[in-house]
Motif scaffolding. Structure first.
Motif, PDB file in Angstrom:
ATOM      1  N   UNK A 130       0.241  -1.339  -0.139  1.00 32.23           N
ATOM      2  CA  UNK A 130      -0.494   0.271   0.100  1.00 32.23           C
ATOM      3  C   UNK A 130       1.035   1.114   0.480  1.00 32.23           C
ATOM      4  N   UNK A 131       1.206   1.748   0.977  1.00 35.36           N
ATOM      5  CA  UNK A 131       1.548   3.545   1.008  1.00 35.36           C
ATOM      6  C   UNK A 131       3.137   3.320   1.072  1.00 35.36           C
ATOM      7  N   UNK A 132       4.015   2.222   0.355  1.00 33.03           N
ATOM      8  CA  UNK A 132       5.009   2.246   0.722  1.00 33.03           C
ATOM      9  C   UNK A 132       5.097   2.432  -0.947  1.00 33.03           C
ATOM     10  N   UNK A 133       4.233   1.401  -1.633  1.00 36.56           N
ATOM     11  CA  UNK A 133       3.958   0.885  -2.769  1.00 36.56           C
ATOM     12  C   UNK A 133       4.268   2.815  -3.569  1.00 36.56           C
ATOM     13  N   UNK A 134       2.793   3.239  -2.891  1.00 41.85           N
ATOM     14  CA  UNK A 134       1.843   4.508  -3.853  1.00 41.85           C
ATOM     15  C   UNK A 134       3.651   5.849  -3.526  1.00 41.85           C
ATOM     16  N   UNK A 135       3.516   5.863  -2.103  1.00 44.21           N
ATOM     17  CA  UNK A 135       4.477   6.644  -2.314  1.00 44.21           C
ATOM     18  C   UNK A 135       5.919   6.003  -3.689  1.00 44.21           C
ATOM     19  N   UNK A 136       7.068   4.980  -3.694  1.00 38.01           N
ATOM     20  CA  UNK A 136       7.507   5.409  -4.792  1.00 38.01           C
ATOM     21  C   UNK A 136       7.418   5.216  -6.013  1.00 38.01           C
ATOM     22  N   UNK A 162      12.603  13.788 -19.272  1.00 36.93           N
ATOM     23  CA  UNK A 162      12.522  14.785 -20.081  1.00 36.93           C
ATOM     24  C   UNK A 162      12.029  16.191 -19.632  1.00 36.93           C
ATOM     25  N   UNK A 163      12.200  16.818 -18.086  1.00 38.41           N
ATOM     26  CA  UNK A 163      12.499  18.228 -18.902  1.00 38.41           C
ATOM     27  C   UNK A 163      13.410  19.022 -18.198  1.00 38.41           C
ATOM     28  N   UNK A 164      13.911  17.677 -17.764  1.00 33.15           N
ATOM     29  CA  UNK A 164      15.403  18.346 -17.057  1.00 33.15           C
ATOM     30  C   UNK A 164      16.080  18.308 -15.612  1.00 33.15           C
ATOM     31  N   UNK A 165      16.992  19.055 -15.224  1.00 37.32           N
ATOM     32  CA  UNK A 165      17.610  18.328 -14.044  1.00 37.32           C
ATOM     33  C   UNK A 165      15.890  19.048 -12.927  1.00 37.32           C
ATOM     34  N   UNK A 166      15.564  18.259 -11.814  1.00 42.46           N
ATOM     35  CA  UNK A 166      14.639  18.897 -11.287  1.00 42.46           C
ATOM     36  C   UNK A 166      14.372  18.129  -9.645  1.00 42.46           C
ATOM     37  N   UNK A 167      13.043  17.632  -8.784  1.00 47.51           N
ATOM     38  CA  UNK A 167      13.685  17.309  -7.651  1.00 47.51           C
ATOM     39  C   UNK A 167      12.658  16.365  -7.930  1.00 47.51           C
ATOM     40  N   UNK A 168      13.097  14.642  -6.863  1.00 48.73           N
ATOM     41  CA  UNK A 168      11.952  14.015  -6.815  1.00 48.73           C
ATOM     42  C   UNK A 168      12.501  12.435  -5.588  1.00 48.73           C
ATOM     43  N   UNK A 169      11.086  12.214  -4.664  1.00 51.91           N
ATOM     44  CA  UNK A 169      11.509  11.611  -3.555  1.00 51.91           C
ATOM     45  C   UNK A 169      12.418  10.671  -4.185  1.00 51.91           C
ATOM     46  N   UNK A 170      13.533  10.804  -3.728  1.00 50.08           N
ATOM     47  CA  UNK A 170      14.893   9.553  -3.999  1.00 50.08           C
ATOM     48  C   UNK A 170      13.951   8.626  -3.278  1.00 50.08           C
ATOM     49  N   UNK A 171      14.225   9.472  -1.635  1.00 48.09           N
ATOM     50  CA  UNK A 171      13.953   8.425  -0.435  1.00 48.09           C
ATOM     51  C   UNK A 171      12.898   7.149  -0.369  1.00 48.09           C
ATOM     52  N   UNK A 172      11.625   7.417  -0.909  1.00 50.29           N
ATOM     53  CA  UNK A 172      10.994   7.212  -0.988  1.00 50.29           C
ATOM     54  C   UNK A 172      11.185   5.926  -2.146  1.00 50.29           C
ATOM     55  N   UNK A 173      12.064   6.022  -2.968  1.00 48.84           N
ATOM     56  CA  UNK A 173      12.291   4.698  -3.846  1.00 48.84           C
ATOM     57  C   UNK A 173      13.388   4.040  -2.994  1.00 48.84           C
ATOM     58  N   UNK A 174      14.431   4.726  -2.649  1.00 52.43           N
ATOM     59  CA  UNK A 174      15.108   3.752  -1.696  1.00 52.43           C
ATOM     60  C   UNK A 174      14.560   3.302  -0.266  1.00 52.43           C
ATOM     61  N   UNK A 175      13.481   3.390  -0.031  1.00 52.80           N
ATOM     62  CA  UNK A 175      12.969   3.002   1.213  1.00 52.80           C
ATOM     63  C   UNK A 175      12.128   1.715   0.543  1.00 52.80           C
ATOM     64  N   UNK A 176      11.366   1.999  -0.807  1.00 49.32           N
ATOM     65  CA  UNK A 176      10.679   1.202  -1.086  1.00 49.32           C
ATOM     66  C   UNK A 176      11.766  -0.240  -1.419  1.00 49.32           C
ATOM     67  N   UNK A 177      12.853   0.086  -2.266  1.00 49.78           N
ATOM     68  CA  UNK A 177      13.484  -1.409  -2.508  1.00 49.78           C
ATOM     69  C   UNK A 177      14.280  -1.937  -0.927  1.00 49.78           C
TER      70      UNK A 177
END
Length: 323
Positions: A40-46, A58-73
Motif C-alpha cells: 500500500x503506502x510504500x508502493x504508492x510513495x515509490x 523529459x524536462x531536465x534536472x529537477x527534484x524527486x523523492x529518491x528516499x521513497x524509492x530507496x525505502x521501498x527497495x
C-alpha cells in the motif's frame, strides 16, 4: 499411569511450545505488516517518486523523492529475505525443540509411560505445527505475491517475476519447503536424538533441497524457443533462461562459442565453419509461472511426505518394545 486424554494432550502441547507459538505469531504480525505496507503506502510513495523521476528525464534536472524509492527497495529486499528464511527457521525449530530436545532430555519417554504411544506422540507433535506452518507461510506468500503484482508497471526498480528471490517468496514452493523443513527437523530429531545436531542437519537438508529445486526448475516444464539472426546479438527472452546457442541448417544445436554477432568478421567465419545459421534461446515466459510453481511444489511436497514417513518409521523401529 493413566493415558493422556485428548484435551490434556492438547493443553500439554500448547504449554510445551508456547514460546514457539508466541515467536511465530510475532513473525507473522511483523512480516505481514511490512508486506502490507509494501503493498500500500510504500508502493504508492515509490510509484509517485518514479513518476517524478520520469518527468525530470523529459524536462531536465529537477527534484524527486529518491528516499521513497530507496525505502521501498530496501524494505522489499529485507521482507523477501525474511519470507525465504521461514523454511530454515521452521527446520531449525523442529529439529532442536520439536523432537530432538525432548528425546535428548527424555521428556518424550515420560509421555510414553503415560499411555501415549511413540507413534501417537510424534503424530500429535506434528499435526498442529504442520497446520500452523502451512497457514502462516501461505499467508506470507500470498501477501508477497500480491505486493509484487501491485508494483508491476508502477515502480521502475521493481523486481522481475523471474528474479529468483521474488519467484520463490511469492509462490507455493516456499510453503512446501516450510513443510519439508518441519518434517526434516522431526526426522533429524528422532534419528539423532540431539537437539543441536538435529538443528544443523535439518537446516542443511532444507538448503540442499532448495538448491536441488533451483537447479531442476528450468527443466520441469517444456520451455519456449525463440530464434534470431546471427547478425543480431544473443537473443534474450523475458523469463527463466534454460539454454542459448547456435542452430544449424539441419536443426542441430551447438553450444554458444561466446564470439558475438556476425558483424565481427572472425565470428562470421567461425559460424560458417560450424554451419550455424541462427541463434536459439530456450526460456520460460510469464505464462509458465504457475506450471513451474506447482510442479516444483509437488516435488517438494513428495519429499516432505517421505521425510514424515521416515520419521514415523524410525520412531516405530526404535521404540518397538514400548508400543
Amino acid at each position: 499411569m493413566s493415558a493422556l486424554t485428548a484435551p490434556h494432550l492438547s493443553r500439554w502441547l500448547i504449554r510445551l511450545h508456547r514460546p514457539a507459538l508466541l515467536v511465530w505469531t510475532v513473525v507473522l504480525l511483523g512480516l505481514g505488516s511490512a508486506l502490507l505496507c509494501l503493498w500500500g503506502p510504500l508502493a504508492d510513495a515509490s510509484a509517485e517518486a518514479w513518476q517524478q523521476h520520469y518527468a525530470c528525464a523529459s524536462t531536465g534536472p529537477c527534484l524527486y523523492d529518491q528516499a521513497a524509492i530507496l525505502r521501498y527497495k530496501h524494505i522489499y529486499d529485507y521482507a523477501t529475505i525474511a519470507v525465504l528464511a521461514v523454511p530454515f527457521l521452521v527446520a531449525a525449530w523442529a529439529g532442536a525443540a520439536l523432537t530432538g530436545r525432548e528425546l535428548e532430555q527424555r521428556t518424550a519417554q515420560l509421555a510414553w509411560t503415560q499411555g501415549l504411544t511413540p507413534t501417537r506422540w510424534l503424530l500429535s507433535k506434528l499435526t498442529l505445527p504442520a497446520a500452523l506452518v502451512t497457514a502462516g507461510t501461505g499467508l506470507l506468500v500470498l501477501l508477497h505475491h500480491g505486493m509484487w503484482w501491485a508494483s508491476e508497471g508502477r515502480i521502475g526498480s521493481a523486481k522481475s517475476w523471474y528474479d529468483p528471490p521474488t519467484f520463490y517468496a511469492g509462490g507455493p514452493i516456499t510453503v512446501a519447503l516450510a513443510l519439508a523443513g518441519l518434517f526434516a527437523g522431526a526426522f533429524a530429531g528422532v534419528l539423532l536424538r540431539r537437539s543441536l545436531a538435529a538443528l544443523g542437519a535439518a537446516v542443511v537438508a532444507v538448503g540442499a533441497l532448495w538448491a536441488g529445486v533451483h537447479q531442476a526448475l528450468p527443466h520441469l516444464w517444456t520451455p519456449v524457443t525463440s530464434v534470431s539472426s546471427l547478425e543480431s546479438d544473443l537473443p534474450v527472452g523475458n523469463g527463466v533462461d534454460v539454454s542459448t546457442g547456435l542452430l544449424t541448417a539441419d536443426g542441430e544445436r551447438l553450444a554458444d562459442p561466446f564470439c558475438g554477432s556476425t558483424i565481427n568478421p572472425q565470428c562470421e567465419r567461425l559460424y560458417d565453419r560450424l554451419g550455424a545459421v541462427s541463434w536459439y534461446h530456450e526460456y520460460h515466459p510469464l505464462s509458465h509461472y504457475w506450471p513451474l510453481q506447482l510442479t516444483a511444489s509437488a516435488i517438494v511436497l513428495a519429499v516432505a511426505a517421505l521425510l514424515a514417513l521416515a520419521a514415523f518409521r524410525v520412531t516405530a523401529v526404535r521404540t518397538r518394545g514400548l508400543s
